[in-house]
Enzyme design. Structure first.
Site, PDB file in Angstrom:
ATOM      1  N   SER A   1      99.692 -61.652  38.815  1.00 51.15           N
ATOM      2  CA  SER A   1      99.361 -62.324  40.099  1.00 51.15           C
ATOM      3  C   SER A   1      99.688 -61.864  41.462  1.00 51.15           C
ATOM      4  O   SER A   1     100.713 -61.462  41.532  1.00 51.15           O
ATOM      5  CB  SER A   1      99.410 -64.111  40.052  1.00 51.15           C
ATOM      6  OG  SER A   1     100.703 -64.297  40.551  1.00 51.15           O
ATOM      7  N   ASN A   2      98.856 -62.071  42.549  1.00 53.00           N
ATOM      8  CA  ASN A   2      99.681 -61.798  44.019  1.00 53.00           C
ATOM      9  C   ASN A   2     100.905 -62.457  44.387  1.00 53.00           C
ATOM     10  O   ASN A   2     101.642 -61.524  45.139  1.00 53.00           O
ATOM     11  CB  ASN A   2      98.512 -61.680  44.840  1.00 53.00           C
ATOM     12  CG  ASN A   2      97.355 -60.642  44.721  1.00 53.00           C
ATOM     13  OD1 ASN A   2      97.281 -60.089  43.480  1.00 53.00           O
ATOM     14  ND2 ASN A   2      96.465 -60.461  45.697  1.00 53.00           N
ATOM     15  N   GLU A   3     100.907 -63.642  43.560  1.00 50.99           N
ATOM     16  CA  GLU A   3     102.345 -64.170  44.037  1.00 50.99           C
ATOM     17  C   GLU A   3     103.528 -63.420  43.357  1.00 50.99           C
ATOM     18  O   GLU A   3     104.329 -63.069  44.123  1.00 50.99           O
ATOM     19  CB  GLU A   3     102.187 -65.660  43.527  1.00 50.99           C
ATOM     20  CG  GLU A   3     101.280 -66.490  44.520  1.00 50.99           C
ATOM     21  CD  GLU A   3      99.846 -66.545  43.911  1.00 50.99           C
ATOM     22  OE1 GLU A   3      99.642 -66.036  43.169  1.00 50.99           O
ATOM     23  OE2 GLU A   3      99.121 -66.968  45.139  1.00 50.99           O
TER      24      GLU A   3
ATOM     25  N   SER B   1      98.687 -61.548  26.985  1.00 49.60           N
ATOM     26  CA  SER B   1      99.037 -62.814  27.353  1.00 49.60           C
ATOM     27  C   SER B   1      98.950 -63.616  26.066  1.00 49.60           C
ATOM     28  O   SER B   1      98.171 -63.328  25.098  1.00 49.60           O
ATOM     29  CB  SER B   1      97.953 -63.321  28.328  1.00 49.60           C
ATOM     30  OG  SER B   1      98.066 -62.627  29.711  1.00 49.60           O
TER      31      SER B   1
ATOM     32  N   SER C   1      90.997 -58.916  27.479  1.00 48.98           N
ATOM     33  CA  SER C   1      89.860 -58.407  28.214  1.00 48.98           C
ATOM     34  C   SER C   1      89.070 -57.456  27.065  1.00 48.98           C
ATOM     35  O   SER C   1      89.791 -56.586  26.422  1.00 48.98           O
ATOM     36  CB  SER C   1      89.917 -57.579  29.539  1.00 48.98           C
ATOM     37  OG  SER C   1      90.799 -56.720  29.317  1.00 48.98           O
TER      38      SER C   1
ATOM     39  N   GLN D   1      93.013 -55.435  25.627  1.00 50.46           N
ATOM     40  CA  GLN D   1      94.323 -55.702  25.688  1.00 50.46           C
ATOM     41  C   GLN D   1      94.445 -56.891  24.864  1.00 50.46           C
ATOM     42  O   GLN D   1      93.797 -57.974  25.070  1.00 50.46           O
ATOM     43  CB  GLN D   1      94.552 -55.877  27.307  1.00 50.46           C
ATOM     44  CG  GLN D   1      94.166 -54.855  28.226  1.00 50.46           C
ATOM     45  CD  GLN D   1      94.571 -55.252  29.611  1.00 50.46           C
ATOM     46  OE1 GLN D   1      95.512 -55.770  29.847  1.00 50.46           O
ATOM     47  NE2 GLN D   1      93.650 -54.591  30.531  1.00 50.46           N
TER      48      GLN D   1
ATOM     49  N   GLU E   1      98.616 -49.419  34.942  1.00 53.04           N
ATOM     50  CA  GLU E   1      97.589 -50.567  35.433  1.00 53.04           C
ATOM     51  C   GLU E   1      97.982 -50.963  36.754  1.00 53.04           C
ATOM     52  O   GLU E   1      96.725 -50.925  37.544  1.00 53.04           O
ATOM     53  CB  GLU E   1      97.578 -51.716  34.561  1.00 53.04           C
ATOM     54  CG  GLU E   1      96.690 -52.676  34.759  1.00 53.04           C
ATOM     55  CD  GLU E   1      96.615 -54.105  33.912  1.00 53.04           C
ATOM     56  OE1 GLU E   1      95.708 -54.769  34.196  1.00 53.04           O
ATOM     57  OE2 GLU E   1      97.416 -53.995  33.115  1.00 53.04           O
TER      58      GLU E   1
END
Lengths: 323, 386, 323, 386
Positions: B365-367, B128, B160, B125, B243
């Site tokens: 992110s979970n946030e 980012s 990754s 990937q 994803e």
């Protein structure tokens, strides 16, 4: 009753902190990590600062200080992630040794002592030790997740409760220091790192995560000081207080680690930032000198088992001064 | 609602089980995040491909088996039951493959999908960028059109598999004057192209599965672009949807881990902290719940439904259950938790705990997932700091 | 294998929901609270809608539906905080009764059945029951925190596992419905209520609290449906699945309650808003038909005790169709 | 650091213990939140005053004992150890009293402090307004100067004790054109004054300790104002500081509750959920930690230190430990948790759980406290939605 440090204690703490900030930054950790973990120059610096003499009696050339001072120093060692074989040797062993020559050699930085106890599956820095107290190591190296720890397989050991209590106290103090450092690292990162057009530390979710860690650390600290005081003064409940301190410090440090990596995002997951050194130290110390289960059991026996009186009037020994 | 397997589904399970029992390596492979381990995992991808088990959900035309989602779940259950290795080809199977099928030309499908199904093409990937972690629209890497080529310059990070993969896929800014979501294109870049430099990023566990990719005037044909120029954002959103959706973490993985946790608990029961018992039960119960919910979503999708912001519920649930599960394991390991090897074998619980810490961070992110749930599912306002 | 509701099931759910939204709003709860808790008109409405006939066999004038339908309805009863003596009587008892006349009377709304079981210290709505299954009540009224529950002290009871499983399933379904309603109440409040110049639902802390509740509820639901299916089809592991459902629903509902009151702030602490009805129902149902400890023990025996195979291939009965 | 009590401190403890053993009611009083219970609690305030135990931290000149903070802690320990009732006079002792001492005139001190110490004057808080919950600066209630009087109009809500108290204290806008923190004054209003209407607010448990207060042209002398006109915000901040600070929740209260929780656990041990054992240990450990920290803060204050944002750490810790403690108790009570009476006595755990739910909300919600910690202690930016 006075739950405040003396001016001398604060001076000691600030002095050690300033020294380590100046000489033992993250670049030192990276160098040690690359080069094998130990540096005689660091050891000499700690000896020259007087840390090996800290709790050795004055008669044997020491400073004759107590466990409050030892724990204050251990917090700073945890904050700086110091990994030299100084903790067990200088902040624990002197309380377990009667031999005056050995004490004098420790104070002078000439003798390093390692500690063997059945609740640990290793002896830290056994290869550098002139003396292994409580048992022996096999010489087989065990690899820790923490790249700066040097562990050796335990051969045999006796269960010396005094050793365990003293070492657990000092481990708790290091955990508090490591937790505080991780909170600082995460806070600093959150102030610098921008996303969606603002510093991520401006987001309420990040703020509240970090605030929760601050709360846990704030309330682990007084538990640590009570334990240090009680152990130093031979109070009857000292072992229970030490277990309480180890638990509170472990939980705060492990939470600090999980929060700090979350705040750092993918960066925290790498060697690109230095957070990982303290995280790994926290994981390691969480299990060292009695894991959560061990210390919970001691609290459990005392409280649910009823071995100890509890209640609003029982926070401190109410009897006369001890030891 | 019919919560029993058909005879055909049971026969399929038996077929997978038999194949896995015969082929799964007896000893765990080295970690995927190192060179030797990655190669061993690629070898395993080829073994899978030899049994036609590489891309089971892909259509047969592209080398898959065209399995429906229920059979995919059965396959995954048997895969993890057998203790089979992690998938080196994960990015290709679940992210790029479906993207190419949905947005690619016939030529692109032929060129990329079949080799992927044979285990011959491993993908990294490249989403980012150093200053665009969760904020993907802040991408700055550029692809400048020059005849039939793009000339690509810029930097990607947290890529990754990039340290060892053959190709990468990602977004690049094809309109230099564009801002945010506009002017981006989805482009495939071979990692051995001139001008590509890979700098592995060392991770917590000391291995280097992530990398930075530097592009210095890297020339790739326009034919490597998926969908139209400037349509990259929509393609990427679809990819990110795959994803975060159903297939990122198959429930069988957590069920297998929960089963091992129960064994670990039994072994350490006498010295376990009192809360561990309930934490073990909870880990298992949540892994089950995740599996059941996946069956539910799979049934919905098979009936023509879509996965929307529910994917965010999924992401939070599996990542937090995985972390809690491994945290419990660490507490059961006690003093041995920090050791890299226990009893002569890799300390899989330490490795698992470290891996689990990445769960709440990556793939949004979970946030951010909680923001999505609050805003899109619950309809709360987007005011303030999001 | 198909984990989706049929169109008929969705129609049933939507119909019941629409009926209760139209006839059983919060103003009804306030009226019932003031006037003593029960209203024959509500009961008649539920009978007319066919709820008392839902799972009674067609031969006895029922609709002959199953536990998926019963649980779907129970979720809606929980969402509306319906307190009439309909749950135990209509959604549980018919599965425990063989007598055809009794079944017909239940379906027609002429017989109400109360349930006695040793894990509950009470019998709900015993005074309105024409039949108490499994034991008897003393007639002494027990006061619940939930003003709309009518509980009577248990006199004697046998431990009928089938009763317990069916009643626990229906309690779990009500908890899910109550949890969903509390999430809705808190979300709506957060959209309306302004502080510091914006709706409090714009603050990330509030958003994240509510999102966490949404996650818990989302993953309690499929556990509930598996339990309903397994119990309806006589699967071997049905009891364990029911216990799992009761636990997941309890934890989600209790968390929804604590979050909802926090989001409501001081308002949530009062009768000024209606949240408290669902909170109290959640606390009550958390302990009813087996508390957390009871259901954890069943999971524990099955899993740690080893009575049940676990693993990635064990989510469903893999054998032939049952029941 | 000296963590032992002096002989004088021990003698003081013995004195308190002896008095409490003799005077604490044998049976628990009715709840403070109902009329009869409130009166019973006022009666207890007078009993305390008769032994000069009403305002132990106040100077002797105002009817107190001038105890230092360590002795105050010892007093509280013995108070809760004896199971003595809650304090109807809480608002007066810890909030208004210190405010009058710091900001009041001599005349005001004489007029209010001595009757308070005698248990003759019960106080209600009048801070919040319907649209100014946590945001106190949004106050709209007005006090218009008319000669030597203020004429007060407006509405206050969440006024604790107001249903039964004699007087209220709070902030009113004395400058009609002012905004936010400016133009507010701190004024004392008797609740039997013409124009005052009290509407009790029914709470979760069905009782009515809170109330709304409506002021309809209520006339009070200017002499009822504490500190200067327009200086109300600073006075209120100091008052809120007392509240959030050291004395709002004395640790002995939680230590006593934790001790009862241990007893409850022993009683229900055989049928307790496995996590309860650790939760019980944790409740006790945290109550201890809170006590130790209070001793630490008390020692700092006695040495001339100040409490700043640390008060927010305190507020979060005690309120969340109290909720967790009572949540654990509810889980131990199991099916009986919902019953208002158990074994012929009030279900104190249900009442305690309900009360504990207010902890994270009132006196500045824990969300606001976490903002304060993040911004003032950690120095994070105030950007975004706060």
């Amino acid at each position: 009753m006075n739950f405040a440090f003396t001016d001398e204690q604060i001076e000691l703490r600030d002095g050690v902190r300033a020294y380590l900030e100046g000489t033992h930054g993250a670049e030192v950790l990276r160098r040690l990590d690359a080069e094998g973990g130990r540096d005689p120059a660091i050891w000499r610096g700690l000896v020259e600062m007087g840390l090996t003499a800290l709790i050795v009696p004055e008669a044997q050339g020491g400073l004759g200080l107590g466990l409050i001072e030892a724990a204050l120093v251990a917090v700073e060692l945890g904050r700086a992630d110091v990994s030299e074989a100084v903790v067990d040797s200088a902040l624990v062993a002197p309380r377990l040794i009667a031999d005056e020559a050995q004490l004098a050699a420790i104070a002078a930085g000439e003798l390093r002592v390692a500690l063997a106890h059945p609740v640990n599956p290793w002896v830290a820095d056994a290869d550098q030790a002139g003396l292994v107290l409580g048992g022996s190591a096999t010489g087989e190296r065990l690899e820790s997740a923490d790249p700066l720890r040097r562990l050796f397989a335990l051969e045999r050991a006796e269960a010396d409760t005094r050793m365990l209590d003293h070492a657990a106290l000092i481990a708790a103090a290091q955990l508090v220091g490591a937790g505080e450092r991780m909170l600082t690292l995460a806070t600093d990162y959150a102030k610098d790192r921008e996303q969606f057009g603002q510093a991520i530390g401006g987001f309420q979710a990040i703020k509240h995560h970090l605030a929760s860690v601050a709360v846990m650390l704030e309330f682990a600290r007084p538990v640590l000081w009570r334990a240090a005081y009680a152990l130093d003064n031979g109070h009857e409940r000292a072992s229970v207080h030490v277990s309480h301190a180890k638990l509170a410090a472990t939980d705060a440090a492990v939470q600090a680690a999980e929060t700090a990596i979350q705040v750092h995002g993918a960066m925290g997951y790498t060697y690109e930032v230095d957070l990982h050194y303290w995280m790994k130290r926290a994981w390691a110390l969480a299990g060292a000198w009695g894991d959560r289960a061990f210390h919970l059991r001691r609290l459990d026996d005392a409280m649910i088992g009823g071995a100890m009186a509890i209640g609003p009037d029982q926070s401190f020994e109410t009897g006369m001064h001890h030891g | 609602m019919d919560l029993t397997y058909t005879p055909e589904q049971q026969a399929f399970r038996a077929e997978v089980r038999a194949w896995m029992e015969q082929h799964v390596p007896k000893e765990p492979l080295l970690t995927l995040e190192g060179r030797a381990g990655f190669d061993a995992h690629v070898e395993w991808e080829r073994t899978l491909a030899s049994g036609n088990w590489g891309m089971v959900t892909w259509p047969e035309a592209y080398g898959g088996r065209g399995l429906d989602l229920i059979r995919w779940l059965i396959f995954e259950e048997e895969y993890y039951r057998a203790g089979a290795p992690l998938r080196a080809n994960q990015n290709g199977i679940f992210l790029l493959g479906p993207t190419v099928m949905e947005f690619g030309t016939d030529e692109q499908k032929a060129r990329f999908l079949t080799p992927m199904a044979k285990g011959e093409l491993m993908w990294a990937q490249a989403w980012s960028e150093p200053n665009a972690g969760s904020d993907m629209a802040a991408i700055r890497s550029r692809a400048v059109r020059d005849g039939d080529d793009y000339v690509i310059s810029g930097q990607k990070t947290w890529s990754s598999r990039a340290a060892f993969a053959d190709w990468s896929f990602g977004l690049f800014r094809t309109d230099a004057d564009s801002k945010r979501h506009k002017g981006l294109s989805f482009i495939l870049v071979p990692l051995d192209a001139p001008g590509v430099t890979i700098r592995p990023i060392r991770q917590l566990h000391g291995e280097t599965g992530f990398a930075e990719i530097f592009f210095d005037e890297v020339r790739v044909p326009v034919a490597n672009r998926i969908a139209g120029e400037g349509e990259g954002w929509n393609v990427a959103m679809a990819t990110a949807g795959f994803e975060r959706g159903l297939m990122l973490r198959s429930p069988a993985r957590f069920q297998a881990a929960a089963k091992r946790l129960v064994d670990l608990y039994r072994e350490h029961q006498a010295v376990a902290p009192p809360s561990a018992r309930e934490a073990v039960i909870k880990a298992w119960a949540e892994a089950e719940a995740y599996a059941l919910n996946t069956y539910k979503v799979a049934s919905t999708v098979m009936a023509g439904g879509k996965i929307g912001a529910e994917a965010s519920l999924n992401k939070i649930f599996w990542s937090e259950l995985d972390r809690a599960l491994h945290r419990t394991a660490m507490s059961l390991m006690g003093a041995a938790a920090e050791l890299k090897e226990v009893g002569g074998r890799v300390n899989q619980w330490l490795e698992g705990y470290i891996f689990s810490l990445s769960g709440p961070i990556y793939a949004g992110s979970n946030e951010i997932q909680r923001n999505i749930i609050a805003e899109r599912l619950l309809g709360l306002p987007r005011l303030g700091a999001g």
